[in-house]
Write a protein that holds these residues in place. Sequence first.
Motif, PDB file in Angstrom:
ATOM      1  N   MET A  47      -0.711  13.557   8.247  1.00 12.90           N
ATOM      2  CA  MET A  47       0.013  12.575   9.083  1.00 12.90           C
ATOM      3  C   MET A  47      -0.566  12.583  10.502  1.00 12.90           C
ATOM      4  O   MET A  47      -0.676  11.548  11.150  1.00 12.90           O
ATOM      5  CB  MET A  47       1.517  12.934   9.154  1.00 12.90           C
ATOM      6  N   GLY A  48      -0.951  13.794  10.941  1.00 15.51           N
ATOM      7  CA  GLY A  48      -1.540  13.923  12.283  1.00 15.51           C
ATOM      8  C   GLY A  48      -2.940  13.323  12.373  1.00 15.51           C
ATOM      9  O   GLY A  48      -3.471  13.142  13.469  1.00 15.51           O
ATOM     10  N   TRP A  49      -3.554  13.022  11.225  1.00 16.66           N
ATOM     11  CA  TRP A  49      -4.893  12.402  11.252  1.00 16.66           C
ATOM     12  C   TRP A  49      -4.818  10.872  11.302  1.00 16.66           C
ATOM     13  O   TRP A  49      -5.838  10.219  11.491  1.00 16.66           O
ATOM     14  CB  TRP A  49      -5.674  12.782   9.978  1.00 16.66           C
ATOM     15  N   THR A  50      -3.644  10.311  11.051  1.00 13.03           N
ATOM     16  CA  THR A  50      -3.549   8.842  11.012  1.00 13.03           C
ATOM     17  C   THR A  50      -3.681   8.275  12.427  1.00 13.03           C
ATOM     18  O   THR A  50      -3.396   8.963  13.410  1.00 13.03           O
ATOM     19  CB  THR A  50      -2.225   8.370  10.383  1.00 13.03           C
ATOM     20  N   ARG A  51      -4.093   6.991  12.486  1.00 17.44           N
ATOM     21  CA  ARG A  51      -4.289   6.380  13.809  1.00 17.44           C
ATOM     22  C   ARG A  51      -3.423   5.162  13.983  1.00 17.44           C
ATOM     23  O   ARG A  51      -3.053   4.535  13.031  1.00 17.44           O
ATOM     24  CB  ARG A  51      -5.746   5.976  13.990  1.00 17.44           C
TER      25      ARG A  51
ATOM     26  N   GLY B  63       0.799  -1.226   0.000  1.00 16.29           N
ATOM     27  CA  GLY B  63       0.000   0.000   0.000  1.00 16.29           C
ATOM     28  C   GLY B  63       0.825   1.265   0.000  1.00 16.29           C
ATOM     29  O   GLY B  63       0.290   2.359   0.180  1.00 16.29           O
ATOM     30  N   GLU B  64       2.163   1.161  -0.178  1.00 17.60           N
ATOM     31  CA  GLU B  64       2.947   2.386  -0.305  1.00 17.60           C
ATOM     32  C   GLU B  64       2.713   2.946  -1.704  1.00 17.60           C
ATOM     33  O   GLU B  64       2.594   2.180  -2.666  1.00 17.60           O
ATOM     34  CB  GLU B  64       4.426   2.096  -0.090  1.00 17.60           C
ATOM     35  N   TYR B  65       2.623   4.268  -1.799  1.00 18.45           N
ATOM     36  CA  TYR B  65       2.337   4.826  -3.111  1.00 18.45           C
ATOM     37  C   TYR B  65       3.386   5.855  -3.532  1.00 18.45           C
ATOM     38  O   TYR B  65       4.118   6.399  -2.706  1.00 18.45           O
ATOM     39  CB  TYR B  65       0.937   5.451  -3.142  1.00 18.45           C
ATOM     40  N   SER B  66       3.437   6.092  -4.831  1.00 17.32           N
ATOM     41  CA  SER B  66       4.272   7.155  -5.368  1.00 17.32           C
ATOM     42  C   SER B  66       3.526   7.749  -6.554  1.00 17.32           C
ATOM     43  O   SER B  66       2.817   7.044  -7.265  1.00 17.32           O
ATOM     44  CB  SER B  66       5.624   6.568  -5.802  1.00 17.32           C
TER      45      SER B  66
ATOM     46  N   MET C 232      -2.724   4.732   3.725  1.00 13.33           N
ATOM     47  CA  MET C 232      -1.778   5.283   2.762  1.00 13.33           C
ATOM     48  C   MET C 232      -0.418   5.611   3.384  1.00 13.33           C
ATOM     49  O   MET C 232       0.609   5.464   2.739  1.00 13.33           O
ATOM     50  CB  MET C 232      -2.334   6.592   2.166  1.00 13.33           C
ATOM     51  N   LEU C 233      -0.436   6.076   4.635  1.00 17.01           N
ATOM     52  CA  LEU C 233       0.788   6.664   5.185  1.00 17.01           C
ATOM     53  C   LEU C 233       1.435   5.846   6.293  1.00 17.01           C
ATOM     54  O   LEU C 233       2.503   6.223   6.774  1.00 17.01           O
ATOM     55  CB  LEU C 233       0.478   8.080   5.723  1.00 17.01           C
ATOM     56  N   THR C 234       0.800   4.767   6.716  1.00 16.74           N
ATOM     57  CA  THR C 234       1.398   3.972   7.797  1.00 16.74           C
ATOM     58  C   THR C 234       1.376   2.484   7.406  1.00 16.74           C
ATOM     59  O   THR C 234       0.643   2.098   6.499  1.00 16.74           O
ATOM     60  CB  THR C 234       0.620   4.106   9.137  1.00 16.74           C
ATOM     61  N   PRO C 235       2.138   1.655   8.112  1.00 17.63           N
ATOM     62  CA  PRO C 235       2.099   0.218   7.797  1.00 17.63           C
ATOM     63  C   PRO C 235       0.890  -0.480   8.405  1.00 17.63           C
ATOM     64  O   PRO C 235       0.758  -1.691   8.306  1.00 17.63           O
ATOM     65  CB  PRO C 235       3.403  -0.313   8.413  1.00 17.63           C
ATOM     66  N   PHE C 236      -0.004   0.281   9.046  1.00 17.12           N
ATOM     67  CA  PHE C 236      -1.086  -0.367   9.795  1.00 17.12           C
ATOM     68  C   PHE C 236      -2.390  -0.400   9.019  1.00 17.12           C
ATOM     69  O   PHE C 236      -2.625   0.398   8.130  1.00 17.12           O
ATOM     70  CB  PHE C 236      -1.274   0.324  11.149  1.00 17.12           C
ATOM     71  N   GLU C 237      -3.230  -1.340   9.392  1.00 15.30           N
ATOM     72  CA  GLU C 237      -4.507  -1.539   8.726  1.00 15.30           C
ATOM     73  C   GLU C 237      -5.609  -1.196   9.720  1.00 15.30           C
ATOM     74  O   GLU C 237      -5.824  -1.913  10.693  1.00 15.30           O
ATOM     75  CB  GLU C 237      -4.600  -3.007   8.278  1.00 15.30           C
TER      76      GLU C 237
END
Length: 485
Positions: free
Chosen positions: A481-485, A40-43, A342-347
């Motif tokens: 980034m601050g919205w990710t959990r 799920g890493e994107y570019s 999108m921004l973390t390794p977590f699901e």
Amino acid sequence: MTKFSPLSEFQATGDGHYQLAPFRFSPLDNERYVITNQAGEYSVQPRSVVAALVRHELKPSDSAYSRLRSKHFLFDSSSTIGPVMLATKVRTKAKRLANFTALHIMVMSLRCEHSCPYCQVSRQSEDRSAFDMTKETAEKALGLIFQSPSPAIKIEFQGGEPLLNFDLIRFVVEKAESINEVEKRSLQFVITTNLAVVTNQIFEYCKEHDILISTSLDGPAKLHNANRPRPGKNSYELAIEGIHRARAALGHERVSALMTTTKASLGMGREIIDEYVRMHFPGIFLRPLSPYGFAVKTKWYASYDTESWVDFYFDGLEYIIELNRRGTPFIEFYASTILTKMLTPFEPDYVDLMSPAGIGISAVVYNYDGDVYASDEARMLAEMGDKSFRLGNVHRNTYAEIFTSDALLDPIEQSFAGSAPMCSECAFEPFCGSEPVFHKATQDDFVGLKTRSSFCYRNMAIFKRLIGLMEEDPSIRELFMGWTR
Ligand code: SF4
């Protein structure tokens, strides 16, 4: 026809300079492509770079080369741990599957004293206790719940209005706590309530047993009361008073609220968000109507199209970003779920955005009559006459029969986005879900034709917008980034 390019396409070329890892690509706009790997890493890259990458023509001196290598789109002789890291990230994303069902929804009663025309449940009037769950059914459901291997068990009481059967909630809470003295799981309870019939004694009980409250708040008084009719026409006033009392009794963060977007909400996005800010909620989930239950019968579901909802959502998102920039910390929860992917390794645990589908695996529903459904939407679909996702009954079936039933395994297998038409080639697949219940409800098929799917349209628009915003302005990426959990 094979779904994959031949192995030779991925292998290092004759000059040995890089090997391709599997990836998908989709256009972001006329110039740029989004490429995603299996984790799920994107570019985002110009079309020319994607074409050069595929042809093994990128050079180590090209600016995109090291970025693509660091995100595991290509491996070269210096990528000693690249494939292992990619595999670890993929495993981390899939970790939820091993724990199996954590969320267990128990429908205490179909009775409700509200008569919301967009209700997704086919509610019954307040006095028809034939639609209440019994102690015997609740006991059987608890027996199944504690057979789940999940180390965390969340029991959510739903309705109708579950507080109309509060004696049964007490019974379930105390029985579950007693079973848990031996089981030692992380046990949590939530009551989903409109707060209209709540009493101080109920709040005291919730405090004593650490029960969370989830309620409905559609926006300012005029909108909320129009959306949620009840005798006295005071749903909003009761909800606001109830939120204050619940916070005073249980603690501010123990009370959450959900909104539903009706046609009347469409021009009021900013006022709805202001209402949530005024009530000191940390964020809002801008939710579209769902195609189930009364929302379909009353034709409210068809009262606006997906394009109108997406415009409403984007305007709300823009306003929330503005609020953040003016110093008001506030998030949009659907975006937060996607950004975490999108921004973390977590699901994140959000059933609608999971593949394999989260039905049964992440959440399951025990209906008032003992029938077990694969999700909340699945029991709503059953109320409309389609019992495709009925997995069994607590009185007649064992845990193994319910959770290995064809009614659960067939839709999960068929709808798996990694091999579904269109999704399997879509760059946004790692952020998306398979949603077999939605597609069964709207297209009478577990997979659905994605070109005709409002689920697909809505999500693809949101994925593109979130990525576009982050590409255009690095400060938005920081904020997100601050919205990710
Ligand atoms: S539903 Fe649409 S956006 Fe989602 S993975 Fe499938 S094709 Fe892509």
